[in-house]
Enzyme design. Sequence first.
Site, PDB file in Angstrom:
ATOM      1  N   GLU A 232      -1.406   0.423   7.983  1.00  0.00           N
ATOM      2  CA  GLU A 232      -0.578  -0.638   7.584  1.00  0.00           C
ATOM      3  C   GLU A 232       0.570  -0.115   6.705  1.00  0.00           C
ATOM      4  O   GLU A 232       1.793  -0.877   6.640  1.00  0.00           O
ATOM      5  CB  GLU A 232      -1.437  -1.761   6.901  1.00  0.00           C
ATOM      6  CG  GLU A 232      -0.602  -2.971   6.385  1.00  0.00           C
ATOM      7  CD  GLU A 232      -1.556  -3.677   5.246  1.00  0.00           C
ATOM      8  OE1 GLU A 232      -1.007  -4.660   4.676  1.00  0.00           O
ATOM      9  OE2 GLU A 232      -2.806  -3.524   5.222  1.00  0.00           O
TER      10      GLU A 232
ATOM     11  N   HIS B 177       0.671  -1.239  -0.015  1.00  0.00           N
ATOM     12  CA  HIS B 177      -0.035   0.158   0.063  1.00  0.00           C
ATOM     13  C   HIS B 177       0.665   1.357  -0.061  1.00  0.00           C
ATOM     14  O   HIS B 177       2.004   1.312  -0.189  1.00  0.00           O
ATOM     15  CB  HIS B 177      -1.041   0.080   1.220  1.00  0.00           C
ATOM     16  CG  HIS B 177      -1.673  -1.389   1.242  1.00  0.00           C
ATOM     17  ND1 HIS B 177      -2.517  -1.653   0.238  1.00  0.00           N
ATOM     18  CD2 HIS B 177      -1.547  -2.539   2.191  1.00  0.00           C
ATOM     19  CE1 HIS B 177      -3.135  -3.025   0.595  1.00  0.00           C
ATOM     20  NE2 HIS B 177      -2.421  -3.274   1.838  1.00  0.00           N
TER      21      HIS B 177
ATOM     22  N   GLU C 293       2.205 -11.529   5.638  1.00  0.00           N
ATOM     23  CA  GLU C 293       1.323 -10.701   6.650  1.00  0.00           C
ATOM     24  C   GLU C 293       2.086 -10.847   8.089  1.00  0.00           C
ATOM     25  O   GLU C 293       1.943 -11.991   8.675  1.00  0.00           O
ATOM     26  CB  GLU C 293      -0.067 -11.224   6.554  1.00  0.00           C
ATOM     27  CG  GLU C 293      -0.623 -11.230   5.262  1.00  0.00           C
ATOM     28  CD  GLU C 293      -1.282  -9.937   4.906  1.00  0.00           C
ATOM     29  OE1 GLU C 293      -1.185  -9.056   5.840  1.00  0.00           O
ATOM     30  OE2 GLU C 293      -1.461  -9.669   3.953  1.00  0.00           O
TER      31      GLU C 293
ATOM     32  N   HIS D  25       3.317  -6.776   4.230  1.00  0.00           N
ATOM     33  CA  HIS D  25       2.173  -6.433   4.826  1.00  0.00           C
ATOM     34  C   HIS D  25       1.681  -6.637   6.485  1.00  0.00           C
ATOM     35  O   HIS D  25       2.416  -7.648   7.076  1.00  0.00           O
ATOM     36  CB  HIS D  25       1.059  -6.984   3.878  1.00  0.00           C
ATOM     37  CG  HIS D  25       0.787  -6.841   2.632  1.00  0.00           C
ATOM     38  ND1 HIS D  25       0.151  -5.716   2.048  1.00  0.00           N
ATOM     39  CD2 HIS D  25       1.797  -7.323   1.383  1.00  0.00           C
ATOM     40  CE1 HIS D  25       0.175  -5.539   0.852  1.00  0.00           C
ATOM     41  NE2 HIS D  25       1.441  -6.563   0.336  1.00  0.00           N
TER      42      HIS D  25
END
Length: 312
Positions: free
Chosen positions: A137, A100, A276, A194
Site C-alpha cells: 500500500e 504509510h 481509500e 490510501h
Amino acid sequence: MRYDESPPSPESSSSVSPDRRWFTRRSGLAVGAAVLAPTLMAGWVLVQLTTGAGADDARPPRIVMPAAATSPTPASSPSAAAPGAKGPLAGKTVVIDPGHNTGNFKHTSEIDRKVDIGTNLKECDTTGTTTNSGYMEAEFSLDVSRRLRTVLEAKGLKVVLTHEAGTARPWGPCIDERARIGNEAAADAVVSVHADGVSSGNRGYHVILPAKVKGGAADTAKIVGPSRDLGERIGSNFARTTGSAPANYLGSGTGLVVRDDLGGLNLSTRPKVFIECGNMRDAKDAALLTSPEWRQKAAQGIADGIVGFLGG
C-alpha cells in the site's frame, strides 16, 4: 484500508512504484549534422512483502454515520507554484499525504510508539497492507501522490508531500506529524492517499471525512463542513475518472464515511480527507491498483476534486 491509522475490519477501512519520467535528448551527432544540414532532426527516447499488518489500534475503529453538514468555507518535498499563476488557484497550497512508508515494515518498534491524537493515544503509524502478491500500500500511495503532485503543479498550485520515503525518511512520519505538516503549511486542502485491506469480495473506493471532535489538541469544528465539500468533490471526480464504484462494504453506497478515531483528521486544522482508492485484497481491485495507467486516472480524479474545491 490502512491509513495513518487502523482499518475497520470488514467494515473498517485503512484509512505508491516510482513515477515514470519522460525526457528528450538530441544526440551530438544530430546536433553536429544540424549545423551542416538544417533538414536533419533528432529523435526522442522514452525512458512493484508480505501481508500487511492490521490496525494501528487493537480495537475496531468507530465509524460515525454521516450527518448533513454545511460547507463554509516544515514539511518534506515542497514545490513552488507555477510562475505567473493567476486566477482562483494562485497562491493556494495543497498537502498530499502518502499513506504509510515502505520502510515501516523494518521499523516496527518505532511506528508502534504511541502518540497523542487529542482524544486518546494511538500508534505512530502502521505498515499498511499489501496485495496478495506483495505490492505494498505504501508503494501505491506514494506513486499516486507523486502523480497527483504533477497534475496539481501544472494547475499552478504549490504542493507539499508529507514524505517521499527512501533514505531521507526510512519510516513514518507519525500520524501527529502528518497532521502538523498540513497545519504549518496553512494548506487550503489536505488529502491522505490510501488503499484498503479487507477481505476479498469487498470492492470500491471510499472517502473518509472528519467527525466533529473536541478533546485535548483535537478540535475539528471548523473543518467538518469544508472537509465534507472536499471529500464529496474528490469522490465524484474519482468515480467518473476511474470508473470505480463506491465501496460495497461500508458507507451505504455513498462512498463517504465519517470517522472520529483517526489522528490525521482529529489533529488537522485544515480541510482534510482520506481516500481509500480500492481494496488490495480483492483480485479485481488489486488488478486496478497495480496498473500504472489506472493509477494515473486515480491521480487525475483526485486532482480534479481538489481543483473544484479550490474554485479552479
